[in-house]
Write a protein that holds these residues in place. Structure first.
Motif, PDB file in Angstrom:
ATOM      1  N   TYR A 298      -4.615  10.904 -14.582  1.00  0.00           N
ATOM      2  CA  TYR A 298      -5.259  10.013 -14.171  1.00  0.00           C
ATOM      3  C   TYR A 298      -4.599   9.473 -12.829  1.00  0.00           C
ATOM      4  N   VAL A 299      -3.489   9.816 -12.326  1.00  0.00           N
ATOM      5  CA  VAL A 299      -2.954   9.481 -11.163  1.00  0.00           C
ATOM      6  C   VAL A 299      -3.856  10.285 -10.105  1.00  0.00           C
ATOM      7  N   ILE A 300      -3.880  11.476 -10.237  1.00  0.00           N
ATOM      8  CA  ILE A 300      -4.659  12.594  -9.776  1.00  0.00           C
ATOM      9  C   ILE A 300      -6.384  11.883  -9.460  1.00  0.00           C
ATOM     10  N   LYS A 301      -6.783  11.571 -10.254  1.00  0.00           N
ATOM     11  CA  LYS A 301      -8.202  11.045 -10.410  1.00  0.00           C
ATOM     12  C   LYS A 301      -8.219   9.792  -9.102  1.00  0.00           C
ATOM     13  N   ASN A 302      -7.351   9.086  -9.392  1.00  0.00           N
ATOM     14  CA  ASN A 302      -7.293   7.731  -8.439  1.00  0.00           C
ATOM     15  C   ASN A 302      -6.939   8.472  -6.932  1.00  0.00           C
ATOM     16  N   ILE A 303      -6.199   9.345  -6.869  1.00  0.00           N
ATOM     17  CA  ILE A 303      -5.943   9.843  -5.573  1.00  0.00           C
ATOM     18  C   ILE A 303      -7.317  10.176  -5.143  1.00  0.00           C
ATOM     19  N   VAL A 304      -8.160  11.239  -5.754  1.00  0.00           N
ATOM     20  CA  VAL A 304      -9.250  11.796  -5.240  1.00  0.00           C
ATOM     21  C   VAL A 304     -10.381  10.367  -4.905  1.00  0.00           C
ATOM     22  N   LEU A 305     -10.475   9.657  -5.892  1.00  0.00           N
ATOM     23  CA  LEU A 305     -11.403   8.501  -5.674  1.00  0.00           C
ATOM     24  C   LEU A 305     -11.123   7.719  -4.562  1.00  0.00           C
ATOM     25  N   TRP A 306      -9.664   7.223  -4.118  1.00  0.00           N
ATOM     26  CA  TRP A 306      -9.332   6.561  -2.740  1.00  0.00           C
ATOM     27  C   TRP A 306      -9.735   7.651  -1.761  1.00  0.00           C
TER      28      TRP A 306
END
Length: 465
Positions: A298-306
């Protein structure tokens, strides 16, 4: 720049940005050619745009059929399955069980606009960002036992809904003889069925929070488009029964989630962005290997969304794959060093707060990520699945890619038919016959190549991983 995220300036042009430290160690032409090769490999492994869209369509159909069979909850398939970014048995199936007849609202919402048969709770957000407590605002004429048994008096005349008690109640109601239950993980109730189907069930309540979503929608951004922003805003939110880890009152707190909105966002990333997302998750799983979810996908997902929000969309294309992978690794490293990463939907919430990351592990991960960034294109050799695909001959790889795509689609169709119809219908029989044909074709190929063939179930499992 958009609010929150990792605070560093971006200056992109239509070509791959040349100031990256990646190009100080490796020629830009080499990096771009390798990016193209990696994207091709990722597509053959089942992470291409066509396969992704097919999966999304199948899981949406599965979701729709599951809803027709439940009287008490709406089912929402979330995470990597809803995003079409994992093979059938590659990761757990995340499923929200959203209880009907219950609505949680922000302060200021007019209750007269809500039907009388809805149980209404008011959100008290004076806790850690992205969390709340729930006060009973208006009781419906009838309510679920799970809700009734989770109510508590706060000692000041108000009635609160306990997240901890609610999770206990749901856990008891989810128990089935054919399902093996596992230890809880936050708000999730993990389980396994038939030894191979792993899924995470998360009880949830509907949440009406227009102010929070309007704040998200109002940000200055490169991505997504205004149409998608409006759609995400309309999808609303959910509350899951888990409090902030550092809170003394976490048993009474709930966490805000935007699962359907986030699925819509990921489904609107382009193929380069989703493949960067998938490879960053591979690196997390196969290289960093967190033991206690100190850093999650989920941390990875947020990095990609930002990353997507802060940069022009036209800068994400196949030749720039390794640049954005390198960029994502840098953001992950920064998050680990600073123990700070803003939640994409509510930037005030720090996803790294109370992560439990120890100094020794933090230092090791920072060193590992630094090494990976120095390796440039060679970083992909650390990933077993990618390494095997590189070693494989092109012709067998193409053959297997085609076989796996068809077999996975048949398995999803099989599940859809079992959910929606009788298990002995003619369509299901045709699907199963074709599945057997494919398995026998794989067996024959393995025998020709000199491989031992002992277990068809094992072959089936390996195809779908």
């Amino acid at each position: 720049m958009a609010e929150g995220g990792i605070d560093r300036a971006t200056s992109q042009t239509e070509s791959v940005p040349g100031h990256s430290s990646l190009y100080s160690r490796h020629s830009q032409n080499h990096v771009e050619n390798m990016s193209m090769e990696i994207c091709t490999i990722m597509t053959r492994l089942g992470y291409g745009e066509e396969m992704r869209r097919l999966r999304v369509e199948k899981y949406r159909e599965m979701n729709r059929l599951a809803d027709t069979r439940s009287s008490h909850a709406i089912h929402v398939i979330a995470g990597s399955k809803a995003e079409g970014l994992t093979c059938h048995l590659e990761s757990d199936l995340d499923m929200l069980h959203v209880w009907k007849g219950v609505l949680c609202v922000e302060a200021g919402i007019n209750l007269h606009t809500i039907p009388d048969d809805i149980d209404v709770f008011r959100m008290d957000t004076r806790v850690y960002p992205g969390h709340c407590r729930l006060l009973q605002e208006r009781r419906a004429h009838t309510r679920f036992t799970q809700i009734q048994n989770s109510l508590c008096d706060n000692g000041y005349g108000a009635v609160l809904l306990s997240s901890s008690l609610f999770l206990d109640e749901c856990s008891a109601s989810f128990t089935r003889s054919e399902i093996v239950e596992h230890e809880r993980a936050g708000p999730s109730l993990p389980a396994t069925m038939k030894g191979v189907y792993h899924f995470d069930r998360v009880p949830a309540l509907r949440c009406h929070c227009p102010i929070i979503l309007q704040r998200w929608a109002a940000r200055t951004r490169h991505w997504p488009s205004p149409v998608i922003v409006k759609k995400v805003e309309s999808l609303g939110a959910y509350l899951t029964p888990v409090g902030f880890k550092g809170s003394d009152y976490q048993h009474m707190e709930w966490r805000m989630c935007f699962n359907t909105g986030e699925t819509e966002l990921v489904n609107n990333l382009n193929s380069t962005q989703t493949q960067v997302y998938v490879m960053l998750k591979m690196i997390l799983k196969d290289v960093l290997k967190p033991c206690k979810k100190e850093v999650t996908s989920y941390v990875i997902k947020n990095i990609v969304l930002w990353q997507a929000e802060n940069n022009p969309q036209h800068n994400f294309y196949k030749r720039s794959f390794l640049y954005w992978l390198h960029d994502g690794l840098r953001d992950l490293k920064t998050a680990i060093v600073t123990q700070q990463l803003s939640y994409y939907m509510i930037p005030e919430r720090n996803l790294m707060a109370a992560s439990g990351l120890q100094d020794k592990q933090q230092s090791k991960w920072v060193a590992d990520i630094t090494d990976m960034m120095d390796e440039g294109p060679n970083v992909i050799l650390r990933l077993p699945k990618i390494r095997q695909a590189i070693v494989a001959s092109p012709e067998p790889m193409l053959w297997f890619s085609k076989i796996r795509m068809e077999f996975e689609m048949l398995c999803l169709e099989n599940l859809i038919n079992r959910i929606g119809q009788d298990e002995h219908n003619a369509i299901l029989q045709q699907i199963m016959r074709r599945q057997v044909e494919i398995l026998m074709e794989v067996v024959q190929r393995m025998l020709i190549d000199g491989c031992d063939v002992n277990d068809l179930h094992d072959i089936c499992y390996r195809i779908l991983m």
